[in-house]
Scaffold this active site. Structure first.
Site, PDB file in Angstrom:
ATOM      1  N   GLU A 154       0.842  -1.256   0.109  1.00  0.00           N
ATOM      2  CA  GLU A 154      -0.048  -0.160   0.124  1.00  0.00           C
ATOM      3  C   GLU A 154       0.821   1.210  -0.110  1.00  0.00           C
ATOM      4  OE1 GLU A 154      -2.696  -0.509   3.316  1.00  0.00           O
ATOM      5  OE2 GLU A 154      -3.642  -2.294   2.306  1.00  0.00           O
ATOM      6  N   ASN A 204       2.229  -4.800  -3.308  1.00  0.00           N
ATOM      7  CA  ASN A 204       0.865  -5.060  -2.977  1.00  0.00           C
ATOM      8  C   ASN A 204       0.164  -3.897  -2.881  1.00  0.00           C
ATOM      9  OD1 ASN A 204      -1.041  -7.480  -2.645  1.00  0.00           O
ATOM     10  ND2 ASN A 204      -0.976  -6.821  -0.454  1.00  0.00           N
ATOM     11  N   HIS A 240     -10.422  -6.002  -2.203  1.00  0.00           N
ATOM     12  CA  HIS A 240     -11.465  -5.934  -1.352  1.00  0.00           C
ATOM     13  C   HIS A 240     -12.553  -5.320  -2.005  1.00  0.00           C
ATOM     14  CE1 HIS A 240      -8.975  -7.418   1.907  1.00  0.00           C
ATOM     15  NE2 HIS A 240      -7.867  -6.323   1.759  1.00  0.00           N
ATOM     16  N   GLU A 268      -6.001 -10.181  -1.815  1.00  0.00           N
ATOM     17  CA  GLU A 268      -6.928 -10.300  -0.510  1.00  0.00           C
ATOM     18  C   GLU A 268      -8.325 -10.085  -0.738  1.00  0.00           C
ATOM     19  OE1 GLU A 268      -5.301  -7.127   1.878  1.00  0.00           O
ATOM     20  OE2 GLU A 268      -3.188  -7.541   1.688  1.00  0.00           O
ATOM     21  N   ASP A 270     -11.794 -10.317  -0.936  1.00  0.00           N
ATOM     22  CA  ASP A 270     -13.321 -10.431  -0.024  1.00  0.00           C
ATOM     23  C   ASP A 270     -14.353  -9.570  -0.673  1.00  0.00           C
ATOM     24  OD1 ASP A 270     -12.853  -7.945   0.989  1.00  0.00           O
ATOM     25  OD2 ASP A 270     -12.032  -9.067   2.800  1.00  0.00           O
TER      26      ASP A 270
END
Ligand code: XIL
Length: 781
Positions: A154, A204, A240, A268, A270
């Site tokens: 990030e 990432n 996400h 990641e 979701d």
């Protein structure tokens, strides 16, 4: 003890029926890995959790165990590797890969570190030294055991630049030389490579999954890193997603990074649902999970893995401070029962393949990231790897909207050329493109294939007849053509489609989705290949006829695309928000609308970037959460800007006014402090108003609480503005002018103010005048 647990696990029964393949097996069979974030605490405490993780996952990501603040809460005591050791041992005993998360992050740093850096006790050189030693000790300890690392997590702010603000800019501010904020990133990758030369090193990031400022910022950062010789192997897209997301643009974005020679991964995943989740939402969530898997499969082997952020709703990071009222984001419910998302993922991994109806070659040519650079590559978005080499600075020309770019033909040498033929002329095929022509006078080529002297396939412009023309060659080598019924208009975006329908033995040309003249004589068959089999070329033929003007969205199909599908390809929409659960732009241009809570923003700027402030309501058919609710407290920013306000356009929207207490803007584009365009409810005369840069027109009245269709038309050629209410022309200006907007486009407010209270649905932008018949169709209740 860990090993004992692990060995009992191997014989333990997985929760899925015994004869069902696991997600791990299904993914592996498709050449990718399936994984999840896991927590050592849960592995140790919960048998069901441990069994599922042991059986279903091919890849483990310790959720927090590798994060610096967790590894080393005390500076004096040094790092504590107990949890990571156990987790890595668990993975090894199950033959699972491990992704280390993460070596460099501004979040969850040890408090002693941030404290001492803030106090100046740890200066820049000392911090770099600690950073280096941290990476050496962690990566070195798990050398050859942790096969991939999120080296940096990030690093980017929402606007696409590196984080340098006081709150999140820790690394750039304290561990990089002034004026060189990327230094800490370069260092981290170099140190990680030295510590384990075989591990795959990833950067990432979240929020770069589609064509946002952040995606472009990431792309530029990664190009800088590669140019500087930084050992970076891959990009992780966290993904996400809100349940409303379609993940539109994810494949295209990932493909662009893969085209830089990098691995890509969904790291990641979701899919959060506003609590409490109902069965419709869980069905929609399943779609999103499936879509993520399709995206990675489409890009494999460049896409290496799909990793979810947790696998049971019993242990999930939702609700979080960022997303307080969201949850149910994972594959299994809180009792470890598979949700529809699990079955969807399983089905996609076991049997999905790209539909045979999709293009066999697809060059978007809107690669503004390579704007103006000489040469470069036009990536093939069809997934078949027919990337086209670009000659000359042909990418990055103005495209169909202020936000999109196009290929620019200079009438000479610029072209994009594949390495092999794409169209098999022995069978039916179709070729299509959006074009804007800048000069007449000479023959022009949009797309061609084959031929030293004459192309076998050629879509373009014929100067002698002043018509669009589509030419093929029959088995005798004789050219056969169809031409348009009217001459092209210069400087106007036009959609062209050429079809060879072998079964019917006919050649077809469509202009703006409309069938032109049918070829009078039937052609038996086409030459299977030209005299000199060659690549497919965009913007030029082999012998030199070239294109003057812009081209974008070139597609090739190995079938005769039928009328209805041609009409879809030629859809002039340049922005479409249906709010079917999300604020994403469903048009080609991927201009997602970002909710911004105006009052909340003042207290906490983070709220401004949070999808959770998106309020949805029932649409005009009473259906679920499929229209946008506006309370006057929040608006949506469209990034980037929507329309060329000085060229002909149409804006169409459904609105339900909730309050007449103040002006309420549906949609607008600014002109400094004023509006270049606004469509609104105006309190002073209690009417719908279409406001241009110099003229306003208004309807006689505006009802409250009733779904109403509005269409605003600016006809630049004729110099008139028109406002349609429920499909009926209700106001028209005299001769007027409109100028281009300054950057920005807003839903729910304008530069002059006026927050709408009510509901909005089916917003659509067109960069041309829609006919009354087209408007009537849009206004159908
Ligand atoms: C979350 C974790 O799930 C929490 O346990 C942690 O304390 C905070 O963050 N992006 C990331 C993850 O890279 O580390 C975050 O995980 C989710 C967002």
């Amino acid at each position: 003890m860990t090993l004992l647990q692990a060995s009992t696990l191997v014989v333990g029964s997985p929760p899925a029926a015994a004869d069902q393949p696991t997600l791990r097996q299904l993914a592996q069979a498709r050449g990718i890995a399936f994984g999840s974030a896991v927590s050592q605490q849960q592995l140790a405490a919960d048998t069901g959790y441990r069994d599922w993780a042991g059986a279903q996952l091919g890849l483990l990501v310790p959720e927090t165990e590798f994060i610096w603040g967790h590894l080393q809460p005390s500076q004096l005591q040094g790092p504590n590797f107990d949890d990571t050791d156990q987790l890595v041992a668990f993975a090894e005993s199950h033959g699972q890969q491990v992704r280390g998360h993460t070596l460099t992050w501004h979040t969850d740093l040890p408090s002693w570190l941030t404290r001492d850096v803030a106090a100046g006790v740890i200066g820049p050189e000392a911090l770099k030294d600690l950073h280096r030693r941290h990476i050496e000790s962690v990566v070195g300890r798990y050398r050859n055991r942790v096969s991939m690392w999120n080296v940096v997590n990030e690093p980017l702010a929402e606007n696409g630049s590196l984080r340098t603000d006081a709150k999140t800019g820790f690394w750039a501010l304290n561990a990089s030389a002034p004026g060189d904020p990327q230094e800490y990133i370069r260092n981290a990758f170099h140190w990680a490579r030295e510590a384990d030369p075989d591990a795959k090193l990833y950067l990432n990031e979240y929020g770069a999954e589609w064509g946002s400022a952040k995606a472009r910022g990431l792309y530029n950062l990664v190009k800088d890193l590669i140019a500087a010789g930084v050992p970076i192997d891959g990009i992780g897209f966290q993904t996400h997603a809100p349940v409303s997301s379609r993940l539109s643009g994810l494949e295209d974005t990932m493909r662009r990074f893969a085209a830089l020679g990098l691995e890509v991964a969904i790291t990641e995943l979701d899919v959060r649902v506003p609590m409490l989740a109902d069965s419709d939402e869980l069905a929609q969530q399943a779609e999103v999970y499936g879509q993520a898997a399709k995206t990675c499969l489409s890009l494999a082997p460049a896409c290496t893995s799909v990793t979810t952020w947790g696998f049971t709703d019993a242990h999930s990071w939702y609700p979080s401070s960022e997303f307080p009222s969201w949850g149910a984001a994972t594959l299994l419910d809180a009792s470890m029962n598979p949700k529809p998302a699990y079955h969807a993922l399983s089905a996609v991994l076991s049997s999905w393949s790209r539909p045979t109806t999709s293009p066999v070659g697809w060059w978007r040519l809107d690669d503004w990231w390579n704007a103006g650079t000489a040469g470069g590559v036009a990536t093939d978005a069809s997934g078949r790897g027919q990337h086209a080499t670009v000659t000359g600075p042909a990418l990055g020309a103005p495209g169909r909207t202020p936000a999109a770019s196009a290929f620019l033909g200079d009438g000479g040498s610029t072209q994009a050329k594949t390495t092999a033929a794409v169209l098999n002329t022995a069978n039916s095929f179709t070729v299509s493109a959006w074009v804007s022509m800048s000069t007449r006078g000479q023959d022009k080529v949009v797309v061609s294939q084959d031929g030293a002297t004459l192309s076998t396939v050629r879509l373009g412009y014929d100067a002698a007849t002043d018509r669009w023309i589509f030419t093929v060659r029959d088995t005798n080598g004789t050219p056969v053509s169809v031409v348009s019924s009217a001459a092209p208009t210069l400087g106007t975006w036009t959609h062209l489609t050429g079809v060879w329908n072998k079964g019917w033995g006919r050649l077809l040309l469509y202009v703006d989705g409309k069938w032109q003249l049918q070829q009078a004589t039937e052609i038996g068959a086409l030459a299977a290949a030209g005299p000199a089999p060659d690549a497919l070329r965009i913007g030029r033929s082999q012998t030199g006829d070239a294109w003057s003007g812009a081209i974008t969205d070139v597609r090739a199909y190995d079938r005769a695309v039928p009328d209805a599908e041609v009409a879809q390809l030629a859809d002039p929409v340049v922005g479409r928000w249906t709010f079917s659960g999300d604020p994403g732009d469903e048009s080609w241009f991927m201009r997602d609308a970002w909710p911004r809570e105006i009052d909340g923003c003042k207290q906490d700027p983070k709220v401004c970037n949070d999808n959770s402030v998106l309020h949805l309501t029932a649409d005009r058919h009473g259906a679920g959460y499929s229209a946008l609710a506006l309370t006057g407290n929040h608006i949506l920013d469209v990034r980037p800007t929507g329309l060329f306000a000085d060229r002909s356009y149409t804006v169409s929207a459904w609105v339900k006014l909730g309050s007449k207490a103040a002006d309420g803007v549906l949609m607008s584009q600014p002109l400094g402090d004023f509006n270049a365009f606004a469509l609104k409810y105006q309190k002073s005369n209690d009417s719908w108003v279409f406001k241009g840069s110099s003229t306003s027109i208004g309807s006689p009245s505006a009802p409250i609480g009733q779904w109403t269709h509005l269409a605003a038309v600016w006809n630049a050629g004729w110099g008139r503005m028109q406002l349609y209410v429920n499909g009926v022309l209700t106001a028209q200006s005299g001769a007027t002018t409109n100028v281009a907007s300054t950057p920005g486009m807003t839903i729910g407010v304008s530069a002059e103010g006026g927050r709408l209270v009510g509901a909005l649905d089916d917003l659509a932008l067109y960069q041309r005048v829609l006919t009354p018949a087209e408007i009537t169709a849009l206004a159908q209740p």
